[in-house]
Design a protein around this motif. Structure first.
Motif, PDB file in Angstrom:
ATOM      1  N   LYS A 295     -30.651  -1.367 -20.224  1.00 16.47           N
ATOM      2  CA  LYS A 295     -30.060  -1.158 -18.896  1.00 16.47           C
ATOM      3  C   LYS A 295     -30.801  -0.068 -18.129  1.00 16.47           C
ATOM      4  N   LYS A 297     -33.890   0.384 -17.940  1.00 20.70           N
ATOM      5  CA  LYS A 297     -35.139  -0.106 -17.350  1.00 20.70           C
ATOM      6  C   LYS A 297     -35.011  -0.398 -15.862  1.00 20.70           C
ATOM      7  N   THR A 298     -33.769  -0.608 -15.384  1.00 17.00           N
ATOM      8  CA  THR A 298     -33.576  -0.852 -13.948  1.00 17.00           C
ATOM      9  C   THR A 298     -33.359   0.442 -13.173  1.00 17.00           C
ATOM     10  N   TYR A 301     -34.764   1.363  -9.599  1.00 12.69           N
ATOM     11  CA  TYR A 301     -34.231   0.850  -8.338  1.00 12.69           C
ATOM     12  C   TYR A 301     -32.995   1.609  -7.843  1.00 12.69           C
ATOM     13  N   GLN A 314     -26.572  -8.082 -15.686  1.00 10.91           N
ATOM     14  CA  GLN A 314     -28.021  -8.173 -15.773  1.00 10.91           C
ATOM     15  C   GLN A 314     -28.457  -9.567 -15.304  1.00 10.91           C
ATOM     16  N   ALA A 317     -33.990 -11.605 -11.724  1.00 14.55           N
ATOM     17  CA  ALA A 317     -34.471 -11.368 -10.360  1.00 14.55           C
ATOM     18  C   ALA A 317     -35.239 -12.581  -9.852  1.00 14.55           C
ATOM     19  N   ARG A 355     -35.220  -3.753  -3.505  1.00 13.34           N
ATOM     20  CA  ARG A 355     -34.092  -3.056  -4.123  1.00 13.34           C
ATOM     21  C   ARG A 355     -32.950  -4.018  -4.412  1.00 13.34           C
ATOM     22  N   LYS A 358     -34.293  -6.444  -7.369  1.00 11.84           N
ATOM     23  CA  LYS A 358     -34.673  -5.755  -8.604  1.00 11.84           C
ATOM     24  C   LYS A 358     -35.599  -6.611  -9.475  1.00 11.84           C
TER      25      LYS A 358
END
Length: 542
Positions: A295, A297-298, A301, A314, A317, A355, A358
């Motif tokens: 989690k 890793k995002t 943004y 999750q 994208a 954004r 993501k």
């Protein structure tokens, strides 16, 4: 080894003393001559811990709640006369010093003068005053060894090292960790906008962060912490015998709030958290950690201070072409007419789209690289020296890899496009003659050298008078004025970086005479270079 207890109610001062004792003095001496055996936040807590810690020396603040330093010194003088006392205070007051020394203190250090050197001198003086009677062998592990063992054990918990519950329980008991075998979770605390630093600063930061979190968890008696890598720390929380999910969530929230507040107040750091799932058994912690890591890793943004939980969705994208040919064409046009507001709006829309979706960081990185490529292409087409835009020895790609949030990348790229417009404005009256184009190109490459109108005229094989006339007609100002303005613009850009001294910037922007540079800058810009630096924030602060 001589055991030292620190008694100080200020967390930051206490951590600094602990760092000096455990790191700086060890480096200076080459061995752990003095070890930390305990710490307390006031005199009463110190008295309560003396029987367990058995300190040889107590290093104590004077102004503390409950029992202050002077009262502690008096009690020690009567009840534990063998313990040597060193006083710390902010007060340079003879009566206070005299009263403390009268009650047995061997030395007195003012806080604003304390350093590894002064601390070592005071400890050496106290050690010479210790009772000379033979001491019993000390089989206790020192604090540094215990902390190292704790961190090693916690890391091993996250890497499936243990498979036997009895072995885990035995380690928890031996290391006196506030953890249970069930109802546990791990969350990752990540320092926002982390910047790489030298080894000494990294060690001090890791030491301070780890100690502050440890004190919070020790106070709550429900967890442990260990550093993972650079900006990341694993925080373990235990909820044995707590059934209510609401109470568990309240404890997690309270813990994050306390940690965030202390990081901000004591170290001026902003932190984010990624929370793993609660584990019914402690051997499930590796899965909980992996969830938290995934989690996190995002985080790129999100703004600073974000919290990521297991309830966060999750979603995949969309693999969009965020910066297609049409958008590139539109942005190129906006740059050509120097429409700064239009550029800002277009970049805002582009980054808002990124954004919202993501995408994988590799996709976002491609967009940023495309934007840098556009800047480089325009610079090449208009004979603009890249130093006018970047004005920094670090490669643009390296800058991109250093940014920790989308907002910081957006701010940096917008500043680059703004400088690109400034560079284009210097060429606003686009020359039509080949001679003026060649003259400008020569200036933009050789501006640090001793150049003149006659030198350039010779280079392009025309007369001084003719070049001067063409230059004034097509650029709108004379050759000498243009050269000064060009050099001053570069100097302003370098000053905004806060990286070089003013003297170095004068040379780098083509001014051989430092005094002339100062006078010229003040005349054209309206302030001195020093005043300009003070009112301008660093461009690449992240």
């Amino acid at each position: 080894m001589i055991k030292v207890m620190i008694v100080e109610d200020d967390v930051l001062v206490r951590n600094n003393l602990k760092y000096m004792l455990s790191t700086e003095l060890v480096s200076a001496v080459g061995s752990a001559e003095y070890i930390l055996c305990g710490e307390a936040c006031d005199g009463q807590e110190a008295l309560d811990k003396i029987s367990d810690c058995s300190p040889d020396i107590i290093l104590s603040d004077m102004k503390m709640p409950n029992i202050d330093g002077l009262a502690l010194c008096e009690r020690l003088h009567i009840e534990h006369p063998h313990i040597q006392f060193i006083a710390l205070s902010n007060y340079d007051d003879f009566n206070y010093v005299y009263g403390t020394l009268q009650n047995g203190a061997v030395d007195y250090i003012l806080k604003h003068k304390i350093s590894a050197v002064t601390l070592k001198e005071a400890l050496n003086k106290a050690s010479r005053s210790l009772t000379q009677s033979p001491k019993q062998p000390d089989h206790m592990l020192d604090t540094n060894n215990i902390n190292a063992l704790k961190q090693e054990f916690l890391i091993q918990l996250l890497t499936c090292f243990y498979i036997d519950d009895d072995e885990i329980a035995a380690h928890i008991q031996t290391l006196k960790l506030n953890l249970d075998l069930s109802q546990v979770l791990v969350m990752i605390m990540c320092i926002d906008d982390y910047q790489s630093m030298d080894l000494k600063k990294t060690t001090l930061l890791r030491f301070s962060v780890n100690n502050i979190i440890s004190e919070i968890l020790e106070d709550q008696q429900n967890g442990a912490v260990c550093p993972i890598v650079n900006e990341k720390y694993a925080v373990f929380l235990s909820f044995a015998n707590i059934v209510s999910q609401k109470k568990i969530q309240d404890i997690i929230q309270n813990t994050m709030t306390r940690i965030s507040s202390c990081m901000k107040n004591f170290l001026n750091l902003s932190v984010s958290f990624s929370i793993g799932n609660i584990c019914s058994h402690i051997q499930q912690l590796p899965q909980s950690y992996q969830q938290a890591e995934k989690k996190l890793k995002t985080k790129f943004y999100y703004e600073a201070g974000a919290v990521f939980t297991s309830s966060d969705e999750q979603q995949d994208a969309a693999m969009l072409n965020y910066f297609d040919i049409q958008k590139e064409s539109t942005l190129t046009h906006l740059i050509s007419i120097q429409d700064r507001e239009g550029i800002c709006t277009m970049l805002s829309q582009l980054f808002s789209e990124i954004r919202a979706n993501k995408p994988p960081l590799a996709i976002a990185q491609m967009v940023f690289t495309d934007l840098l490529s556009l800047i480089n292409k325009i610079c090449k087409n208009h004979s603009i020296d890249l130093r006018e835009v970047y004005a920094d020895p670090i490669l643009p790609d390296k800058h991109l890899s250093d940014f920790s949030s989308l907002s910081s990348v957006q701010e940096w790229l917008l500043s680059l496009f703004d400088k690109l417009c400034d560079a284009l404005a210097m060429r606003e009256a686009l020359p039509t003659s080949i001679y003026v184009k060649e003259a400008l190109a020569f200036i933009h490459v050789h501006y640090t050298e001793d150049i003149s109108l006659s030198l350039i005229a010779d280079k392009i094989n025309i007369s001084n008078v003719y070049l001067s006339k063409l230059f004034k007609q097509e650029i709108g100002i004379g050759f000498a004025e243009y050269l000064i303005k060009y050099r001053l613009k570069l100097a302003q850009t370098l000053l905004e970086q806060h990286r070089l001294s003013i003297h170095e910037i004068a040379t780098a922007s083509g001014f051989k005479d430092y005094i002339y540079f100062l006078k010229t800058f003040k005349k054209h810009v309206g302030v001195t270079p020093t005043e300009y630096v003070k009112k301008t924030p660093a461009t690449f602060d992240r």
